[in-house]
Design a protein around this motif. Structure first.
Motif, PDB file in Angstrom:
ATOM      1  N   THR A 272       0.837  -1.197   0.000  1.00  0.00           N
ATOM      2  CA  THR A 272       0.000   0.000   0.000  1.00  0.00           C
ATOM      3  C   THR A 272       0.873   1.248   0.000  1.00  0.00           C
ATOM      4  OG1 THR A 272      -1.912   1.051   1.024  1.00  0.00           O
ATOM      5  CG2 THR A 272      -0.254   0.141   2.528  1.00  0.00           C
ATOM      6  N   HIS A 273       0.209   2.393  -0.231  1.00  0.00           N
ATOM      7  CA  HIS A 273       0.891   3.683  -0.377  1.00  0.00           C
ATOM      8  C   HIS A 273       1.793   3.694  -1.610  1.00  0.00           C
ATOM      9  CE1 HIS A 273      -0.949   4.946   3.267  1.00  0.00           C
ATOM     10  NE2 HIS A 273      -0.367   3.999   3.974  1.00  0.00           N
ATOM     11  N   ILE A 274       1.255   3.212  -2.713  1.00  0.00           N
ATOM     12  CA  ILE A 274       1.938   3.301  -4.004  1.00  0.00           C
ATOM     13  C   ILE A 274       1.151   4.230  -4.913  1.00  0.00           C
ATOM     14  CG2 ILE A 274       3.067   1.048  -3.889  1.00  0.00           C
ATOM     15  CD1 ILE A 274       0.752   0.036  -5.756  1.00  0.00           C
ATOM     16  N   SER A 275       1.866   4.894  -5.808  1.00  0.00           N
ATOM     17  CA  SER A 275       1.241   5.781  -6.782  1.00  0.00           C
ATOM     18  C   SER A 275       0.750   4.971  -7.980  1.00  0.00           C
ATOM     19  CB  SER A 275       2.254   6.826  -7.258  1.00  0.00           C
ATOM     20  OG  SER A 275       3.273   6.189  -8.026  1.00  0.00           O
TER      21      SER A 275
ATOM     22  N   VAL B 107      -7.030  -2.467   0.494  1.00  0.00           N
ATOM     23  CA  VAL B 107      -6.381  -1.380  -0.245  1.00  0.00           C
ATOM     24  C   VAL B 107      -7.240  -0.962  -1.439  1.00  0.00           C
ATOM     25  CG1 VAL B 107      -3.996  -1.908   0.380  1.00  0.00           C
ATOM     26  CG2 VAL B 107      -5.012  -3.045  -1.612  1.00  0.00           C
ATOM     27  N   TRP B 108      -7.276   0.337  -1.698  1.00  0.00           N
ATOM     28  CA  TRP B 108      -7.846   0.847  -2.948  1.00  0.00           C
ATOM     29  C   TRP B 108      -6.999   0.330  -4.109  1.00  0.00           C
ATOM     30  CZ3 TRP B 108     -12.398   3.177  -3.364  1.00  0.00           C
ATOM     31  CH2 TRP B 108     -12.924   3.848  -2.267  1.00  0.00           C
ATOM     32  N   GLU B 109      -7.653  -0.116  -5.150  1.00  0.00           N
ATOM     33  CA  GLU B 109      -6.923  -0.703  -6.271  1.00  0.00           C
ATOM     34  C   GLU B 109      -6.910   0.273  -7.453  1.00  0.00           C
ATOM     35  OE1 GLU B 109      -8.535  -4.631  -6.903  1.00  0.00           O
ATOM     36  OE2 GLU B 109      -8.398  -5.110  -4.767  1.00  0.00           O
ATOM     37  N   TRP B 110      -5.697   0.677  -7.822  1.00  0.00           N
ATOM     38  CA  TRP B 110      -5.562   1.547  -8.997  1.00  0.00           C
ATOM     39  C   TRP B 110      -6.099   0.818 -10.232  1.00  0.00           C
ATOM     40  CZ3 TRP B 110      -4.556   6.536  -8.858  1.00  0.00           C
ATOM     41  CH2 TRP B 110      -3.751   7.068  -7.863  1.00  0.00           C
ATOM     42  N   THR B 111      -6.835   1.510 -11.055  1.00  0.00           N
ATOM     43  CA  THR B 111      -7.208   0.974 -12.361  1.00  0.00           C
ATOM     44  C   THR B 111      -6.520   1.807 -13.442  1.00  0.00           C
ATOM     45  OG1 THR B 111      -9.114   2.397 -12.860  1.00  0.00           O
ATOM     46  CG2 THR B 111      -9.491   0.475 -11.397  1.00  0.00           C
ATOM     47  N   GLY B 112      -6.563   1.294 -14.662  1.00  0.00           N
ATOM     48  CA  GLY B 112      -5.989   2.028 -15.787  1.00  0.00           C
ATOM     49  C   GLY B 112      -6.966   3.022 -16.385  1.00  0.00           C
ATOM     50  N   SER B 113      -8.098   3.261 -15.712  1.00  0.00           N
ATOM     51  CA  SER B 113      -9.151   4.114 -16.279  1.00  0.00           C
ATOM     52  C   SER B 113      -9.044   5.543 -15.785  1.00  0.00           C
ATOM     53  CB  SER B 113     -10.526   3.559 -15.897  1.00  0.00           C
ATOM     54  OG  SER B 113     -10.698   2.257 -16.419  1.00  0.00           O
ATOM     55  N   ALA B 114      -9.125   6.461 -16.724  1.00  0.00           N
ATOM     56  CA  ALA B 114      -9.166   7.880 -16.374  1.00  0.00           C
ATOM     57  C   ALA B 114     -10.499   8.196 -15.696  1.00  0.00           C
ATOM     58  CB  ALA B 114      -9.000   8.737 -17.625  1.00  0.00           C
ATOM     59  N   TYR B 115     -10.448   9.106 -14.717  1.00  0.00           N
ATOM     60  CA  TYR B 115     -11.685   9.539 -14.041  1.00  0.00           C
ATOM     61  C   TYR B 115     -12.380  10.570 -14.923  1.00  0.00           C
ATOM     62  CZ  TYR B 115     -14.757  11.456 -10.430  1.00  0.00           C
ATOM     63  OH  TYR B 115     -15.847  11.885  -9.714  1.00  0.00           O
ATOM     64  N   ARG B 116     -13.326  10.065 -15.708  1.00  0.00           N
ATOM     65  CA  ARG B 116     -14.062  10.898 -16.642  1.00  0.00           C
ATOM     66  C   ARG B 116     -15.543  10.591 -16.508  1.00  0.00           C
ATOM     67  NH1 ARG B 116     -13.513  15.066 -18.552  1.00  0.00           N
ATOM     68  NH2 ARG B 116     -14.196  14.656 -20.668  1.00  0.00           N
ATOM     69  N   PRO B 117     -16.410  11.473 -16.995  1.00  0.00           N
ATOM     70  CA  PRO B 117     -17.855  11.224 -16.852  1.00  0.00           C
ATOM     71  C   PRO B 117     -18.319  10.053 -17.705  1.00  0.00           C
ATOM     72  CG  PRO B 117     -17.451  13.172 -18.195  1.00  0.00           C
ATOM     73  CD  PRO B 117     -16.127  12.769 -17.627  1.00  0.00           C
ATOM     74  N   TYR B 118     -19.292   9.310 -17.181  1.00  0.00           N
ATOM     75  CA  TYR B 118     -19.944   8.281 -17.976  1.00  0.00           C
ATOM     76  C   TYR B 118     -20.840   8.963 -19.019  1.00  0.00           C
ATOM     77  CZ  TYR B 118     -18.630   4.716 -14.484  1.00  0.00           C
ATOM     78  OH  TYR B 118     -17.952   3.864 -13.663  1.00  0.00           O
ATOM     79  N   PRO B 119     -21.195   8.248 -20.091  1.00  0.00           N
ATOM     80  CA  PRO B 119     -22.074   8.842 -21.111  1.00  0.00           C
ATOM     81  C   PRO B 119     -23.384   9.330 -20.485  1.00  0.00           C
ATOM     82  CG  PRO B 119     -21.159   6.758 -21.887  1.00  0.00           C
ATOM     83  CD  PRO B 119     -20.760   6.882 -20.444  1.00  0.00           C
TER      84      PRO B 119
ATOM     85  N   GLY C 242      -7.356  14.612 -15.359  1.00  0.00           N
ATOM     86  CA  GLY C 242      -5.999  14.249 -14.945  1.00  0.00           C
ATOM     87  C   GLY C 242      -5.908  13.249 -13.806  1.00  0.00           C
ATOM     88  N   GLN C 243      -7.026  12.645 -13.408  1.00  0.00           N
ATOM     89  CA  GLN C 243      -6.985  11.705 -12.286  1.00  0.00           C
ATOM     90  C   GLN C 243      -7.369  10.300 -12.767  1.00  0.00           C
ATOM     91  OE1 GLN C 243      -7.865  13.318  -8.419  1.00  0.00           O
ATOM     92  NE2 GLN C 243      -8.998  15.029  -9.291  1.00  0.00           N
ATOM     93  N   PHE C 244      -6.987   9.297 -11.969  1.00  0.00           N
ATOM     94  CA  PHE C 244      -7.304   7.909 -12.305  1.00  0.00           C
ATOM     95  C   PHE C 244      -8.239   7.308 -11.254  1.00  0.00           C
ATOM     96  CE2 PHE C 244      -3.722   8.682 -14.974  1.00  0.00           C
ATOM     97  CZ  PHE C 244      -3.991   7.934 -16.112  1.00  0.00           C
ATOM     98  N   VAL C 245      -9.024   6.329 -11.695  1.00  0.00           N
ATOM     99  CA  VAL C 245     -10.032   5.717 -10.832  1.00  0.00           C
ATOM    100  C   VAL C 245      -9.402   4.613  -9.992  1.00  0.00           C
ATOM    101  CG1 VAL C 245     -12.163   4.362 -10.799  1.00  0.00           C
ATOM    102  CG2 VAL C 245     -11.899   6.267 -12.416  1.00  0.00           C
ATOM    103  N   LEU C 246      -9.787   4.581  -8.724  1.00  0.00           N
ATOM    104  CA  LEU C 246      -9.445   3.478  -7.825  1.00  0.00           C
ATOM    105  C   LEU C 246     -10.742   2.819  -7.377  1.00  0.00           C
ATOM    106  CD1 LEU C 246      -7.538   6.177  -6.797  1.00  0.00           C
ATOM    107  CD2 LEU C 246      -6.264   4.210  -5.964  1.00  0.00           C
ATOM    108  N   ARG C 247     -10.665   1.529  -7.132  1.00  0.00           N
ATOM    109  CA  ARG C 247     -11.874   0.769  -6.810  1.00  0.00           C
ATOM    110  C   ARG C 247     -11.703  -0.059  -5.538  1.00  0.00           C
ATOM    111  NH1 ARG C 247     -16.560   0.614  -9.808  1.00  0.00           N
ATOM    112  NH2 ARG C 247     -16.328   1.634 -11.846  1.00  0.00           N
ATOM    113  N   GLY C 248     -12.809  -0.310  -4.870  1.00  0.00           N
ATOM    114  CA  GLY C 248     -12.871  -1.345  -3.840  1.00  0.00           C
ATOM    115  C   GLY C 248     -12.698  -0.922  -2.397  1.00  0.00           C
TER     116      GLY C 248
ATOM    117  N   ASN D 207     -13.439   5.965  -6.714  1.00  0.00           N
ATOM    118  CA  ASN D 207     -12.570   6.930  -6.047  1.00  0.00           C
ATOM    119  C   ASN D 207     -11.576   7.438  -7.089  1.00  0.00           C
ATOM    120  OD1 ASN D 207     -11.362   8.479  -4.080  1.00  0.00           O
ATOM    121  ND2 ASN D 207     -10.662   6.750  -2.840  1.00  0.00           N
ATOM    122  N   PHE D 208     -10.910   8.543  -6.810  1.00  0.00           N
ATOM    123  CA  PHE D 208     -10.029   9.112  -7.834  1.00  0.00           C
ATOM    124  C   PHE D 208      -8.925   9.927  -7.187  1.00  0.00           C
ATOM    125  CE2 PHE D 208     -13.848  11.595  -7.128  1.00  0.00           C
ATOM    126  CZ  PHE D 208     -13.394  12.873  -6.892  1.00  0.00           C
TER     127      PHE D 208
END
Ligand SMILES: [Fe+2]
Length: 423
Positions: free
Chosen positions: A288-291, A351-363, A382-388, A404-405
């Protein structure tokens, strides 16, 4: 409030809402019970806030959006507090600069607690007569305060870590140990492929950014059965992971070099800092505590990739979001490893899990009008989504659709990583 944030279970009696309000407000006070006024007033970096500020800001949220806006004749407890404790709501006017929050030695922690009690009583007294729109905002205020409880813990950890004495927020000998000495071997579990429904659907509460529900197309893929462990991270370090530019995104490599990064935050050799002070690194526990940059580089080193947030949500859709290692009572939370069983482990909590998805609005996403519409939508850059969720997320706060983002360099939250692969 026209967004999806406005959902509240219509079947919930007001007594239940009142009880959840009281329990949430009480937990915040429990989290600061061991702190001195100085502990609660200091700020370790612009991203973090003093514990006292979290207590005050969450109170400002209830006083402003429920009492001021929905209780005729209500007078704010102190007219000056709105300037001090508005966080980022442009529609609520100017505010004290975020990096300067640690200079607010007054009002004292005790003064803030008196204000909290005043607002708590006013909300509870008014609750039965408030309009449904205000009940919806109380729900939002509860969810908001739960988010700040997690921030309060991670901000305290960052603050205490700056002290060469290595003080513990809580003294605890056994509370954070893993139940197993070694994490089980990582297994690969086939994820859902094809068209899946993503986003919050039902009647219960969700933040606006979790909808609208929509279709996403998932490629054939596998997900790791559990998050990456500290022991695996030590292998990455030993293999020169932090010194191999081919593993890193360009921005990540610049960050590693510019900040002299060679391990997760709070690591010092074979020990790391926790809310219970310095401890030997637990090789079995989730790292944990990784970027985001570190998570991505580790995935490259491991011959894998980060999951997308849609892959993660499709896999979590039938799991219990209240299960796992989450915040129940005040104490030195820290992710740990648990005995293995079949399927995906520790999707929620730990731990929050980093995803490869940009934090952007859904359609079809539209931010709500007014101040509350500033809650999520304006941060979708400019932010990325974290899950869980994590070990510091209050139990009951999470959903499969929860997003989360954070910015890709940030790592003072309980952030970790679960690998994925194309299949
Ligand atoms: Fe807030």
């Amino acid at each position: 409030m026209a967004s999806r944030t406005d959902a509240r279970p219509t079947t919930e009696p007001l007594e239940s809402l009142a009880q959840r309000f009281a329990a949430t407000r009480r937990l915040s006070l429990d989290l600061v019970a061991t702190l001195s006024d100085a502990d609660a007033s200091a700020q370790s970096m612009p991203d973090a806030s003093p514990a006292k500020w979290h207590l005050a800001h969450t109170t400002w949220f209830f006083e402003t959006f429920i009492l001021r806006d929905h209780l005729p004749g209500y007078r704010p407890f102190d007219d000056r507090y709105a300037y001090l404790f508005n966080s980022y709501y442009e529609a609520e006017g100017p505010r004290h600069a975020r990096p300067q929050r640690g200079l607010l030695t007054r009002p004292s922690l005790a003064d803030i607690c008196i204000w909290r009690a005043h607002v708590d009583t006013a909300v509870q007294t008014a609750l039965p007569d408030l309009p449904p729109a205000a009940h919806i905002l109380i729900e939002l205020g509860i969810q908001h305060e739960q988010q700040h409880q997690e921030l309060l813990l991670t901000d305290l950890k960052h603050l205490f870590a700056q002290n060469p004495l290595g003080p513990a927020v809580w003294k605890a000998e056994t509370a954070i140990a893993s139940e197993v000495a070694q994490f089980s071997a990582m297994k690969w579990i086939e994820g859902k492929a094809g068209i899946v429904s993503i986003g919050h659907g039902g009647d219960g509460f969700a933040f606006d950014c979790e909808g609208p529900r929509h279709d996403a197309l998932l490629p054939p893929h596998v997900l790791a059965s559990r998050p990456v462990s500290n022991g695996e991270w030590q292998q990455f370090i030993a293999d020169g992971g932090y010194h191999t530019p081919s593993l890193w995104l360009s921005d990540g490599w610049a960050w590693v070099q510019g900040e002299n990064i060679d391990a997760p935050a709070y690591w010092d050799g074979d020990r790391y800092f926790t809310l219970a002070g310095w401890r030997a690194i637990d090789p079995a526990a989730p790292v944990t505590h990784i970027s985001f940059y570190e998570a991505d580089a580790f995935a490259s080193w491991a011959g894998a990739r980060l999951p997308t947030e849609f892959e993660w949500e499709a896999a979590a859709a039938t799991l219990d979001p209240a299960a796992g290692q989450q915040l129940d009572t005040a104490g030195p939370v820290q992710p740990a490893a648990f005995p293995d069983d079949a399927g995906l482990q520790q999707m929620f909590g730990s731990v929050w899990e980093w995803t490869g998805s940009a934090y952007r609005p859904y359609p079809g996403f539209r931010a709500a009008p007014g101040a509350v519409g500033e809650y999520n939508g304006k941060f979708m850059s400019g932010q990325f989504v974290l899950r869980g969720g994590s070990c510091a997320t209050p139990r009951g706060h999470l959903r499969p659709a929860y997003r989360n983002f954070f910015y890709p360099h940030q790592r003072w939250q309980f952030t970790g990583v679960r690998l994925a692969k194309d299949f």
